[in-house]
Design an enzyme around this catalytic site. Sequence first.
Site, PDB file in Angstrom:
ATOM      1  N   HIS A   1      -9.780   1.216  -0.847  1.00  0.00           N
ATOM      2  CA  HIS A   1      -9.668   1.899   0.449  1.00  0.00           C
ATOM      3  C   HIS A   1     -11.033   1.873   1.130  1.00  0.00           C
ATOM      4  O   HIS A   1     -12.048   2.268   0.535  1.00  0.00           O
ATOM      5  CB  HIS A   1      -9.251   3.352   0.258  1.00  0.00           C
ATOM      6  CG  HIS A   1      -7.809   3.551  -0.061  1.00  0.00           C
ATOM      7  ND1 HIS A   1      -7.168   2.911  -1.100  1.00  0.00           N
ATOM      8  CD2 HIS A   1      -6.863   4.347   0.533  1.00  0.00           C
ATOM      9  CE1 HIS A   1      -5.903   3.305  -1.136  1.00  0.00           C
ATOM     10  NE2 HIS A   1      -5.689   4.170  -0.152  1.00  0.00           N
TER      11      HIS A   1
ATOM     12  N   GLU B   1     -11.015   3.444   6.775  1.00  0.00           N
ATOM     13  CA  GLU B   1      -9.994   4.332   7.358  1.00  0.00           C
ATOM     14  C   GLU B   1     -10.714   5.439   8.126  1.00  0.00           C
ATOM     15  O   GLU B   1     -10.396   5.715   9.283  1.00  0.00           O
ATOM     16  CB  GLU B   1      -9.108   4.930   6.261  1.00  0.00           C
ATOM     17  CG  GLU B   1      -8.036   5.872   6.793  1.00  0.00           C
ATOM     18  CD  GLU B   1      -7.229   6.550   5.695  1.00  0.00           C
ATOM     19  OE1 GLU B   1      -6.171   7.090   6.017  1.00  0.00           O
ATOM     20  OE2 GLU B   1      -7.666   6.551   4.515  1.00  0.00           O
TER      21      GLU B   1
ATOM     22  N   HIS C   1       0.850  -1.196   0.000  1.00  0.00           N
ATOM     23  CA  HIS C   1       0.000   0.000   0.000  1.00  0.00           C
ATOM     24  C   HIS C   1       0.884   1.243   0.000  1.00  0.00           C
ATOM     25  O   HIS C   1       1.282   1.747   1.059  1.00  0.00           O
ATOM     26  CB  HIS C   1      -0.915  -0.025   1.235  1.00  0.00           C
ATOM     27  CG  HIS C   1      -1.982   1.019   1.231  1.00  0.00           C
ATOM     28  ND1 HIS C   1      -3.318   0.729   1.069  1.00  0.00           N
ATOM     29  CD2 HIS C   1      -1.922   2.369   1.388  1.00  0.00           C
ATOM     30  CE1 HIS C   1      -4.030   1.841   1.127  1.00  0.00           C
ATOM     31  NE2 HIS C   1      -3.202   2.858   1.329  1.00  0.00           N
TER      32      HIS C   1
ATOM     33  N   ASP D   1       1.793   3.901   3.239  1.00  0.00           N
ATOM     34  CA  ASP D   1       0.764   4.796   2.695  1.00  0.00           C
ATOM     35  C   ASP D   1       1.405   5.930   1.898  1.00  0.00           C
ATOM     36  O   ASP D   1       1.563   5.831   0.685  1.00  0.00           O
ATOM     37  CB  ASP D   1      -0.112   5.323   3.834  1.00  0.00           C
ATOM     38  CG  ASP D   1      -1.492   5.773   3.399  1.00  0.00           C
ATOM     39  OD1 ASP D   1      -1.853   5.536   2.231  1.00  0.00           O
ATOM     40  OD2 ASP D   1      -2.225   6.341   4.227  1.00  0.00           O
ATOM     41  N   ASP D   2       1.719   7.033   2.533  1.00  0.00           N
ATOM     42  CA  ASP D   2       2.373   8.202   1.911  1.00  0.00           C
ATOM     43  C   ASP D   2       3.534   8.606   2.818  1.00  0.00           C
ATOM     44  O   ASP D   2       3.431   9.578   3.589  1.00  0.00           O
ATOM     45  CB  ASP D   2       1.379   9.361   1.780  1.00  0.00           C
ATOM     46  CG  ASP D   2       0.124   8.986   1.028  1.00  0.00           C
ATOM     47  OD1 ASP D   2       0.115   9.094  -0.209  1.00  0.00           O
ATOM     48  OD2 ASP D   2      -0.857   8.573   1.674  1.00  0.00           O
TER      49      ASP D   2
ATOM     50  N   HIS E   1       1.180   4.984  -2.136  1.00  0.00           N
ATOM     51  CA  HIS E   1       0.714   5.927  -3.156  1.00  0.00           C
ATOM     52  C   HIS E   1       1.931   6.533  -3.851  1.00  0.00           C
ATOM     53  O   HIS E   1       2.809   7.094  -3.201  1.00  0.00           O
ATOM     54  CB  HIS E   1      -0.139   7.015  -2.514  1.00  0.00           C
ATOM     55  CG  HIS E   1      -1.446   6.503  -2.003  1.00  0.00           C
ATOM     56  ND1 HIS E   1      -2.573   6.430  -2.780  1.00  0.00           N
ATOM     57  CD2 HIS E   1      -1.795   6.003  -0.789  1.00  0.00           C
ATOM     58  CE1 HIS E   1      -3.573   5.932  -2.075  1.00  0.00           C
ATOM     59  NE2 HIS E   1      -3.117   5.655  -0.863  1.00  0.00           N
TER      60      HIS E   1
END
Length: 341
Positions: free
Chosen positions: A205, A208, A25, A286-287, A27
Site C-alpha cells: 500500500h 493512498e 485488492h 478494498d473493504d 482485505h
Amino acid sequence: MKDPDWRADEETLDRIGRMPKVELHLHFEGAAPPSFIRGLAKEKKVDLSRIFRPDGSYDYRDFWHFLEVYEAATSVLKTPEDFARLCRAVLEESAANGVVYSETFLSPDFCGGGDVSAWKDYLLAIRETAEEAERDLGITLRGIVTAIRHFGPDKARQTALCAAETAGDWLTGFGLAGDEKKGKQRDFTWAFDCAREAGLRLTSHAGEWNGPQEVREAVEDLGVERIGHGVRAWGDRAVVDMLAEREIVLEVCPGSNVFLGVFPSLAAHPIAKLRKAGVKVTVSTDDPPFFHTTMRREFEDLAKTFHWDEEVFDELNRTALDAAFCDAATRDAVLKRLEPK
C-alpha cells in the site's frame, strides 16, 4: 476510436455490471458483511453495537477511526472455524457480483497472533473453504500475507516468517497495509526480503494518503511489482512515468478513495488519467461493505463517469489477470471464464 461523447445506456451498463471480473485488492476481514460480524458477536455474547449505525452498516468518522472499527470487528474472529465461515460469506458476495478470481490480504496478526503453528491452522481452514467455494461458485481465491504497517517493523518480521513458512501455490504474495503515516516503506525491507527469498510476489500500500514519493519508495526500497492504491502518484509526472516504464501495476480502489475523501468525487479521481499516461491500472473494492460498494458497482460507476465501454473493462480485467500472483495453469483457467459466453 470511440466517440468521446459516447454514453452507456442502461442495457450496456447492465452488461458491464454483469461482466466476469478479476479483483486484486481485497482485505479479507474488511470484506466481512456487517450482518456476519453482528451475528458472530451475538453468538459470542460480545457487544459491538458501538461500531454499527442504526441501519446496521459499519460506523466510523474517517480513515483512522475506520482502522479502529476494522480491528474491533475482527476481534470476534477467534478460531479457524470463524475464518472459514467468513471466507464463505466473502466469496459468496464476490461471486454474486461477478468476480471469478480474487486475491485477498490475510494477516497472521489476526489469525493466530503471529504464531506459525496457529497460522497454519487458520490458513488451512480458509484454503479448504476457498476450494469448496471454487467448486460451488466458480470463484478462485489466492492469499497475500500482509504486514500491518502501524504494528511496526518487528511485527512485520514475524509476519514475514509466517508467510515464508506457508508460501506455495495458494499463499502466493506478501504485502504491507495499514496507516501510511506510520514509518517509512524502507523500515520493512527485512520483511520484504524474507518474503522474496521464499518465492512470494510483492505488493505494498502506498500513495493512498501520502504523496508520490511514497509510491517511488515502495518501488525502489521494497522492490514491489504492484502498488496498493498508488493514486497519489498523479501528483508527480516523473513518478507516473516511472510506473509506466517499469510496468508497475496499480491496484486502484476508486469507490474506497472517494468514500474516504482521498478525492472529492469519482470524476476527480485520476484513474483515467493514469491509464491514459500508460500506467497499468486495475479495479478493486478494498473493504467493500465499509465503503458501500461492490465490484459490479465499481464497473458501472466507472462506465458512467468516464464513458468506458466493455472493451475498456475487458482490458482492465486482462491487465489484472496478467498481474495476478498465481501460476500459469490458474491464469489459463481464469482466462477461460473471462471469455464472452
